[in-house]
Scaffold this active site. Sequence first.
Site, short mmCIF file in Angstrom:
data_model
loop_
_atom_site.label_atom_id
_atom_site.label_comp_id
_atom_site.label_asym_id
_atom_site.label_seq_id
_atom_site.Cartn_x
_atom_site.Cartn_y
_atom_site.Cartn_z
N ASP A 63 0.78 -1.30 0.19
CA ASP A 63 0.13 0.33 0.14
C ASP A 63 0.54 1.74 0.45
O ASP A 63 1.56 1.60 1.24
CB ASP A 63 -0.95 -0.32 1.05
CG ASP A 63 -1.49 1.27 1.05
OD1 ASP A 63 -1.47 2.01 0.18
OD2 ASP A 63 -2.72 1.00 2.34
N TYR A 155 -7.75 15.37 -8.40
CA TYR A 155 -7.56 14.95 -9.41
C TYR A 155 -6.31 15.96 -10.23
O TYR A 155 -4.72 15.90 -9.64
CB TYR A 155 -7.74 14.16 -10.10
CG TYR A 155 -6.85 13.22 -11.50
CD1 TYR A 155 -6.22 11.47 -10.69
CD2 TYR A 155 -6.50 13.49 -12.59
CE1 TYR A 155 -5.50 10.97 -11.47
CE2 TYR A 155 -5.76 12.64 -13.30
CZ TYR A 155 -5.40 11.41 -13.07
OH TYR A 155 -4.43 10.51 -13.73
N THR A 192 -7.67 2.44 -19.63
CA THR A 192 -7.60 1.89 -18.62
C THR A 192 -8.56 1.80 -18.06
O THR A 192 -9.55 1.91 -17.90
CB THR A 192 -6.29 2.56 -17.92
OG1 THR A 192 -6.41 3.41 -17.24
CG2 THR A 192 -5.39 2.68 -18.74
P1 NAD Z 1 -4.78 1.93 -13.45
O1 NAD Z 1 -6.27 1.92 -11.82
O2 NAD Z 1 -5.68 0.88 -14.51
O3 NAD Z 1 -4.14 0.67 -12.08
C1 NAD Z 1 -4.20 1.35 -10.87
C2 NAD Z 1 -3.09 0.60 -10.08
O4 NAD Z 1 -3.03 1.22 -8.44
C3 NAD Z 1 -4.58 -0.97 -9.68
O5 NAD Z 1 -3.54 -1.90 -10.12
C4 NAD Z 1 -4.80 -0.22 -8.31
O6 NAD Z 1 -4.44 -1.65 -7.48
C5 NAD Z 1 -2.97 0.80 -7.54
N1 NAD Z 1 -3.25 1.45 -6.42
C6 NAD Z 1 -3.95 1.78 -6.00
N2 NAD Z 1 -4.30 2.81 -4.97
C7 NAD Z 1 -2.93 1.54 -4.39
C8 NAD Z 1 -1.81 2.01 -3.15
N3 NAD Z 1 -2.77 2.75 -2.46
N4 NAD Z 1 -1.10 1.15 -2.89
C9 NAD Z 1 -0.59 0.35 -4.01
N5 NAD Z 1 -1.79 0.01 -5.09
C10 NAD Z 1 -2.51 1.24 -5.21
O7 NAD Z 1 -4.62 2.92 -13.56
P2 NAD Z 1 -3.74 3.55 -15.06
O8 NAD Z 1 -4.98 4.22 -15.52
O9 NAD Z 1 -3.29 2.10 -15.37
O10 NAD Z 1 -2.37 4.64 -14.08
C11 NAD Z 1 -2.05 4.42 -13.63
C12 NAD Z 1 -1.16 5.72 -13.94
O11 NAD Z 1 -1.41 6.83 -14.87
C13 NAD Z 1 -1.86 6.78 -12.32
O12 NAD Z 1 -0.71 7.32 -11.93
C14 NAD Z 1 -2.55 7.77 -13.40
O13 NAD Z 1 -2.98 8.73 -12.57
C15 NAD Z 1 -1.62 7.88 -13.94
N6 NAD Z 1 -2.09 8.37 -15.99
C16 NAD Z 1 -3.38 7.40 -16.65
C17 NAD Z 1 -4.23 7.92 -17.30
C18 NAD Z 1 -5.01 7.31 -18.20
O14 NAD Z 1 -5.57 7.85 -18.96
N7 NAD Z 1 -4.73 5.80 -18.51
C19 NAD Z 1 -3.20 9.19 -17.99
C20 NAD Z 1 -2.40 10.23 -17.12
C21 NAD Z 1 -2.13 9.72 -16.02
#
Ligand code: NAD
Length: 259
Positions: A63, A155, A192
Amino acid sequence: MARLTGKCALITGGARGLGLAHGKRLAEYGAKVMLTDLDAAAVTAAAAELKKAGLDVHALRQDVTDEAGWDATLQATVAALGGLNVLVNNAGIAFFGDVETCSYDNWRKTQAVNLDAVFLGTRAAVRHMKDHGGGSIINISSIEGIIGDPNLAAYNASKGGVRLLTKSAALHCARQHYGIRVNSVHPGYVLTDMVKGALATLPADAAAAAAEDLKTNKTPMGRFGTAHEIAELVAFLASDESSYSTGSEFVADGGYSAQ
Ligand code: NAD
């Protein structure tokens, strides 16, 4: 020799989505990888799949908001991989909400995972890497850390915080000659589970309209990004090819933030 041979990388939020894509790509380029995630079963299964494909990938439950847990995670990673040269602070969460209606609970949760944990991870990695040959810290921010969105108050704030925390950490490490580079990555929209989950909180027609607007109107290239396209940027920052880059913002967004 592969471009990341000899690198040991820890990637948070590695069970799925972008984090899993970063882990796969870094391992394909020769790195030893530790994926961590809150979801122990999912991250263990994800690492096992990659291992089956011949990649050197391990898994741990973490976590990222647990301060004490960071030391244990780093120790276990160094023990499993033989070192730590790369940290990707990737775990993140997102809720829609404007500044008038965002609950304080959602605000606090968002800052805890998206910003506080990036501070904890960066601090832990700097303390380790400075005495072990330096390294590269890659903080996953967002285009939402550069430009505002009326419906993403918490966010926006968390990702903007990551952007400047990254610069402060980079300047400190450069001035101390630690050999540690710290950069932020700013992805545009990738479909995602996080994005789908946030859209699913809207009524179905509003969600479909919002997705279409993000893709067609707001993104000049007219398509969502792929996790692979973001992972290539992370691989570049993890490698010595980016040796003169620190405190910088690396954007991959189909032109979204250029307008
Ligand atoms: P996702 O929800 O598919 O994956 C996120 C992962 O983080 C999950 O496996 C979840 O279990 C884990 N997680 C959440 N809280 C947690 C915690 N407290 N401790 C450990 N693990 C934890 O999200 P994603 O889209 O793959 O995003 C990944 C990163 O990229 C994030 O920081 C997100 O803000 C950033 N991001 C995503 C996008 C997008 O369009 N998908 C765009 C810009 C930035």
